[in-house]
Structure formats: C-alpha cells, structure tokens
Design a protein around this motif. Structure first.
Motif, mmCIF file in Angstrom:
data_model
loop_
_atom_site.group_PDB
_atom_site.id
_atom_site.type_symbol
_atom_site.label_atom_id
_atom_site.label_comp_id
_atom_site.label_asym_id
_atom_site.label_seq_id
_atom_site.Cartn_x
_atom_site.Cartn_y
_atom_site.Cartn_z
ATOM 1 N N HIS A 1 0.873 -1.183 0.000
ATOM 2 C CA HIS A 1 0.000 0.000 0.000
ATOM 3 C C HIS A 1 0.907 1.228 0.000
ATOM 4 N N PHE A 2 0.671 2.115 -0.941
ATOM 5 C CA PHE A 2 1.468 3.337 -1.037
ATOM 6 C C PHE A 2 0.616 4.549 -0.656
ATOM 7 N N TYR A 3 1.155 5.364 0.256
ATOM 8 C CA TYR A 3 0.471 6.566 0.739
ATOM 9 C C TYR A 3 1.336 7.790 0.468
ATOM 10 N N ARG A 4 0.688 8.876 0.153
ATOM 11 C CA ARG A 4 1.347 10.176 0.175
ATOM 12 C C ARG A 4 0.786 10.908 1.380
ATOM 13 N N ASP A 5 1.589 11.022 2.412
ATOM 14 C CA ASP A 5 1.117 11.500 3.724
ATOM 15 C C ASP A 5 -0.045 10.604 4.166
ATOM 16 N N ASP A 6 -1.232 11.164 4.379
ATOM 17 C CA ASP A 6 -2.351 10.338 4.845
ATOM 18 C C ASP A 6 -3.264 9.871 3.722
ATOM 19 N N GLN A 7 -2.925 10.192 2.495
ATOM 20 C CA GLN A 7 -3.767 9.823 1.360
ATOM 21 C C GLN A 7 -3.254 8.546 0.699
ATOM 22 N N LYS A 8 -4.132 7.551 0.623
ATOM 23 C CA LYS A 8 -3.748 6.299 -0.040
ATOM 24 C C LYS A 8 -3.767 6.519 -1.550
ATOM 25 N N ILE A 9 -2.663 6.201 -2.203
ATOM 26 C CA ILE A 9 -2.524 6.424 -3.643
ATOM 27 C C ILE A 9 -2.788 5.150 -4.432
ATOM 28 N N GLN A 10 -2.201 4.047 -3.966
ATOM 29 C CA GLN A 10 -2.296 2.812 -4.763
ATOM 30 C C GLN A 10 -1.991 1.593 -3.906
ATOM 31 N N SER A 11 -2.606 0.467 -4.297
ATOM 32 C CA SER A 11 -2.272 -0.835 -3.710
ATOM 33 C C SER A 11 -1.901 -1.781 -4.839
ATOM 34 N N ILE A 12 -0.936 -2.623 -4.574
ATOM 35 C CA ILE A 12 -0.478 -3.565 -5.601
ATOM 36 C C ILE A 12 -0.130 -4.889 -4.922
ATOM 37 N N VAL A 13 -0.362 -5.986 -5.642
ATOM 38 C CA VAL A 13 -0.044 -7.317 -5.122
ATOM 39 C C VAL A 13 1.080 -7.919 -5.949
ATOM 40 N N PHE A 14 2.155 -8.301 -5.270
ATOM 41 C CA PHE A 14 3.260 -9.000 -5.930
ATOM 42 C C PHE A 14 3.009 -10.494 -5.765
ATOM 43 N N ALA A 15 2.913 -11.202 -6.890
ATOM 44 C CA ALA A 15 2.606 -12.629 -6.831
ATOM 45 C C ALA A 15 3.759 -13.510 -7.281
ATOM 46 N N GLU A 16 4.802 -12.907 -7.839
ATOM 47 C CA GLU A 16 5.955 -13.706 -8.256
ATOM 48 C C GLU A 16 7.233 -12.882 -8.207
ATOM 49 N N LYS A 17 8.332 -13.588 -8.163
ATOM 50 C CA LYS A 17 9.640 -12.943 -8.051
ATOM 51 C C LYS A 17 9.890 -12.043 -9.262
ATOM 52 N N GLY A 18 10.444 -10.878 -8.999
ATOM 53 C CA GLY A 18 10.771 -9.954 -10.073
ATOM 54 C C GLY A 18 9.730 -8.875 -10.301
ATOM 55 N N ASP A 19 8.539 -9.030 -9.709
ATOM 56 C CA ASP A 19 7.537 -7.961 -9.815
ATOM 57 C C ASP A 19 8.111 -6.687 -9.209
ATOM 58 N N GLN A 20 7.755 -5.552 -9.775
ATOM 59 C CA GLN A 20 8.243 -4.293 -9.209
ATOM 60 C C GLN A 20 7.194 -3.191 -9.344
ATOM 61 N N PHE A 21 7.404 -2.163 -8.538
ATOM 62 C CA PHE A 21 6.462 -1.052 -8.455
ATOM 63 C C PHE A 21 7.281 0.233 -8.352
ATOM 64 N N THR A 22 6.910 1.222 -9.156
ATOM 65 C CA THR A 22 7.643 2.504 -9.131
ATOM 66 C C THR A 22 6.879 3.520 -8.294
ATOM 67 N N ILE A 23 7.573 4.069 -7.297
ATOM 68 C CA ILE A 23 6.986 5.090 -6.431
ATOM 69 C C ILE A 23 7.364 6.475 -6.951
ATOM 70 N N PRO A 24 6.385 7.262 -7.320
ATOM 71 C CA PRO A 24 6.716 8.631 -7.752
ATOM 72 C C PRO A 24 6.951 9.537 -6.547
ATOM 73 N N VAL A 25 8.118 10.160 -6.498
ATOM 74 C CA VAL A 25 8.401 11.085 -5.391
ATOM 75 C C VAL A 25 8.708 12.500 -5.890
ATOM 76 N N LYS A 26 8.498 12.722 -7.180
ATOM 77 C CA LYS A 26 8.732 14.036 -7.765
ATOM 78 C C LYS A 26 7.709 15.041 -7.226
#
Length: 199
Positions: free
Chosen positions: A170-195
C-alpha cells in the motif's frame, strides 16, 4: 401402610434420580464446552493459516522528505523459510528479540524487500522490529535526496518458500492512499513517484 412407605421411598428415589440426572447433564454440558473449546484452540494452534502473505506500507512523508516503510508478516512463515534456506532456527514471538535474532530478521528483510534508485540498491535505515507470536513488524526509513524523482520497489519476500505467497504493498502520500499492488511472483516491481513532493 406398606403402600404408603413404598410410595414415599419411590418418590424420594425419583427425586434423587432426577437430581443426579440434572447434575450429570450439567457436568456433561460443562465437559462438552471444555472439549469444544480445547478442540478450537488446538486447531488454531496447529492448523496452518489458509494463505501466505505479507503487507507493506510505504508512506511518503512530505514534511520530513522520507519514505516510511513498515512490513508485516506471519512470524511462523519466516521461521519456516529460514530453517528451509540455511537451517537457521529462529523463534519469533518475543517483543524483545535478542540482537542476533533481530539481525537475522533484518538481513532477510533487506535481501527480500529492495529499493532501487538510478539502477542501484539503496540502504534503508532500520527503525525497529517488533515480534509477536502471530506476526512480526519491521520498520524502516529512507531519506530521499533532492534529485530523486522515483524509487523502484521489489518485494520477493518468502517467494522461495511458499508457492502461494502474495506480497501486498500500500502506497500513501502523507495520509492519502494512492495505490495498492499485489506481488505474486519474483521480479515484480512497483515505481513510487516522489517528484514534486514539496508541493
């Protein structure tokens, strides 16, 4: 006269029998409750939980300019994984882990939950580890340099041990939930925007 005594004796006998039956019913009821409770506790203690999962919360704290990371997983799952991997016997469940056990957990987590910036692994700062009989929580932070615009996350936690393992982020920006993602296999990745995190 004998009939009177016979009736009296039989009446007393019936009363006593009824009292005994009621007592037996109460005892049996109590025994049944105890047996049912013990069975439930037994099943809870020895039956494996139906699925294998970890939950990671990543929070972009714009005031502090850091990523706050918390990872939660079933204690028994990591014990089993470490024993299978290299024979390490680890007993989680104590809120005050000894330093060796805490470092063992820390090393496994840092190997499995990786953060990448510009193609290089970044070092997470360990904030603390709390272990309970059912689950263990690990806390980390990453101070984001000004020039960083995104962070790639990979979560391979326990994939080598459980085929049905799912790692939820679960990714939050401060108290706001932005996105949820499920990793089900090795090598899955998720990019977090911090710009533009200061805006």
């Amino acid at each position: 006269m004998y009939r009177f005594f016979d009736r009296l004796i039989w009446r007393n006998l019936r009363v006593k029998l009824n009292q005994n039956l009621k007592m037996d019913k109460r005892k049996n009821l109590g025994r049944n409750f105890i047996f049912a409770g013990a069975t439930i506790l037994f099943l809870m203690g020895v039956s494996p939980h139906p699925h294998h999962a970890s939950v990671t919360e990543i929070r972009l704290n714009t005031d502090r300019d850091v990523l706050e990371i918390s990872l939660k997983f079933f204690s028994h799952d990591l014990e089993k994984a470490l024993k299978k991997l290299d024979g390490t016997v680890l007993k989680l469940g104590s809120e005050s882990l000894n330093s060796d056990d805490e470092e063992t957990v820390n090393q496994y987590v840092l190997k499995s939950l990786t953060f990448i910036v510009d193609g290089s692994l970044i070092d997470l700062k360990k904030v603390g580890i709390e272990s309970k009989p059912d689950d263990t929580h690990c806390y980390y932070e990453y101070e984001i340099p000004d020039e960083v615009n995104s962070v790639i996350v990979q979560n391979n936690f326990l994939f080598e041990t459980f085929k049905d393992q799912q790692n939820i982020i679960h990714f939050y920006r401060d108290d706001q939930k932005i996105q949820s993602i499920v990793f089900a296999e090795k090598g899955d990745q998720f990019t977090i925007p911090v710009k533009n995190r200061k805006e």
